[in-house]
Write a protein that holds these residues in place. Structure first.
Motif, PDB file in Angstrom:
ATOM      1  N   UNK A 120       0.695   9.859   3.823  1.00 19.19           N
ATOM      2  CA  UNK A 120      -0.400   9.061   3.275  1.00 19.19           C
ATOM      3  C   UNK A 120      -0.018   7.577   3.255  1.00 19.19           C
ATOM      4  N   UNK A 157       0.953  -1.022  10.085  1.00 16.63           N
ATOM      5  CA  UNK A 157       1.655   0.003  10.870  1.00 16.63           C
ATOM      6  C   UNK A 157       3.174  -0.140  10.762  1.00 16.63           C
ATOM      7  N   UNK A 201      -0.322   6.283   6.714  1.00 18.02           N
ATOM      8  CA  UNK A 201      -1.728   6.124   7.133  1.00 18.02           C
ATOM      9  C   UNK A 201      -2.386   4.929   6.449  1.00 18.02           C
ATOM     10  N   UNK A 202      -1.925   4.576   5.269  1.00 12.39           N
ATOM     11  CA  UNK A 202      -2.579   3.498   4.518  1.00 12.39           C
ATOM     12  C   UNK A 202      -1.982   2.126   4.786  1.00 12.39           C
ATOM     13  N   UNK A 203      -0.921   2.040   5.571  1.00 11.28           N
ATOM     14  CA  UNK A 203      -0.301   0.734   5.819  1.00 11.28           C
ATOM     15  C   UNK A 203      -1.120  -0.044   6.851  1.00 11.28           C
ATOM     16  N   UNK A 204      -1.704  -1.177   6.470  1.00 17.08           N
ATOM     17  CA  UNK A 204      -2.518  -1.939   7.435  1.00 17.08           C
ATOM     18  C   UNK A 204      -1.683  -2.615   8.512  1.00 17.08           C
ATOM     19  N   UNK A 238       0.838  -1.201   0.000  1.00 14.05           N
ATOM     20  CA  UNK A 238       0.000   0.000   0.000  1.00 14.05           C
ATOM     21  C   UNK A 238       0.876   1.256   0.000  1.00 14.05           C
TER      22      UNK A 238
END
Lengths: 64, 405
Positions: free
Chosen positions: A50, A58, A53-56, A15
């Motif tokens: 961004x 973390x 924030x989009x990394x599932x 991501x």
């Protein structure tokens, strides 16, 4: 701003490279790599945030 | 409790009695997911189909996915398998790495990840593009087509067959076998077992063939020859082939089908994609979020309490990534498709150590299938919204989806 990938957390979701292809790439296994060593140019700061924030998983670490 | 008749019947309260094979849930699961998610029991439980838990909030689904020692992957299908599956020559064949737990999971996954890295799957782009164009050639003059059967269904099976080095002419057979395991077979243990045997008999022959006639640049040959690095057995290689076929076909088929179904009803989104091609990567992630096809399962390893739910060893948990991806706690306007959605931390491919190994290939297939379709058929609409049929259970997507253009 500098970015790092926590290799223990990264699962290769990719991501980050979708959100910020200028900053993140892929290693042989498809796990994230950082393409820019050292300070990120300021125009990429928003993209780095961004990606984080989009990394599932973390797995993106931002140092400012 | 494992046949359709025994488990049918009206659902009064989905928080205590959901039925993932209920026709209404199969067609449109999102209202039920919403009802459970916003109830006092956002982790529902049902005794149907052998019993399972159903977490619906993003944080809960992700937490369970990350706790892989308690919530194991020794089975990934929520309906218990027939006892007969534990007998015969293929008794120990699973679907590594998706069914593997640590420590074996590490090498089970390590061996196949390089094949699916973004830079590796890029070589399938042109072939996929050509395939999509050939499919459209067969129906474009008619002005009408089944976007499900004539297009979405035909793409992933051939890409996977190419990857595995098995005949693409067998596409319809492969599709039938996979539906037998994942779709029809979920509610019919006999079909599930028969289909599994067909898949494993076929790959058994492929393994024997590669031993006699090793091929260059061939996944099965390479896996068989990896014994110097890892304790590779035929059982492992058979399992990987099994996984690639079963997991690689109707998942991506469903994602392509759902996306076309969506675009058929949203001219403004077709226009956005035509006018702003730089939006594609974000749009693909958004379509994956909104129409996540895959629900996995986990098996509880030992008695544990999770968010107040008393889970017992052996209990089954539905890992509803579709429900997680529509949680308003995580996503603004979760039921809206926003093609340029900036914050999209979706888990369509799961989370944690079992992140879908084929995710980069799935993204490529979905993007190419939609791009080629929109290049050739920029304007299209559903012939009859009510006639669209859906597959559900653990893989959700349209099957018959007639469109006119």
């Amino acid at each position: 701003m500098r970015v790092k990938v926590d290799a223990d957390s990264c699962q290769g979701q990719q991501m980050c490279s979708i959100a910020a292809p200028e900053i993140f790439g892929s290693d042989e296994l498809g796990h994230a790599t950082v393409l820019i060593e050292g300070d990120l140019p300021s125009e990429l700061h928003a993209k780095a945030r961004r990606a984080q924030a989009n990394c599932p998983e973390d797995a993106i670490i931002i140092e400012e | 409790m494992s046949t359709l008749e025994e488990n049918a019947g009206p659902v009064n309260d989905p928080t205590t009695d959901y039925n993932i094979f209920d026709p209404e849930f199969v067609r449109d699961p999102y209202p039920t997911m919403h009802e459970i998610r916003e109830s006092k029991c956002p982790i529902a439980h049902s005794n149907r189909w052998g019993g399972s838990w159903f977490p619906t909030r993003y944080d809960d689904v992700v937490a369970i996915a990350q706790e892989h020692e308690i919530f194991t992957s020794r089975d990934i299908i929520v309906v218990p398998r027939a006892a007969a599956q534990a007998e015969g020559p293929y008794a120990g064949v699973a679907a590594p790495p998706i069914t593997s737990d640590p420590p074996d999971h590490h090498w089970h996954r390590r061996l196949i990840l390089p094949v699916f890295a973004p830079q590796s799957v890029a070589k399938y782009e042109q072939g996929t593009r050509d395939l999509c164009n050939q499919l459209i050639d067969t129906f474009i003059a008619k002005g009408e087509a089944d976007a499900g059967t004539d297009y979405a269904q035909q793409i992933p099976v051939r890409v996977i067959a190419t990857m595995l080095g098995v005949p693409t002419e067998m596409a319809d057979e492969f599709t039938g076998w996979v539906r037998g395991v994942l779709e029809v077979g979920l509610t019919d243990p006999k079909v599930r077992l028969e289909s599994r045997l067909k898949i494993l008999n076929f790959f058994r022959q492929q393994l024997d063939d590669r031993r006699k006639n090793p091929r260059e640049d061939d996944l099965i040959t390479d896996l068989l020859n990896s014994g110097d690095k890892y304790p590779v057995t035929d059982q492992y290689v058979l399992g990987v082939c099994n996984l690639m076929l079963v997991a690689g076909i109707d998942t991506t088929w469903s994602a392509i089908g759902s996306s076309l179904w969506h675009l058929a009803q949203h001219p403004e989104h077709r226009q956005q994609l035509r006018e702003s091609p730089e939006m594609w990567p974000t749009a693909i992630e958004e379509l994956l979020r909104a129409y996540s096809p895959v629900t996995m399962a986990r098996i509880v390893d030992r008695d544990t309490e999770f968010q107040g739910c008393p889970m017992k060893a052996g209990d089954r948990i539905l890992m509803s990534f579709p429900a997680a991806n529509r949680d308003p706690r995580q996503f603004d306007q979760p039921n809206e498709v926003i093609l340029d959605r900036e914050h999209n931390r979706h888990v369509a491919f799961g989370s944690g150590i079992h992140r879908c190994a084929g995710s980069n290939l799935a993204r490529l297939e979905l993007r190419v299938a939609l791009q080629v379709w929109l290049e050739r058929i920029p304007e299209f609409s559903l012939v009859d919204p009510a006639s669209v049929t859906w597959a559900g259970g653990q893989v959700h997507g349209p099957r018959i989806c007639r469109v006119r253009f």
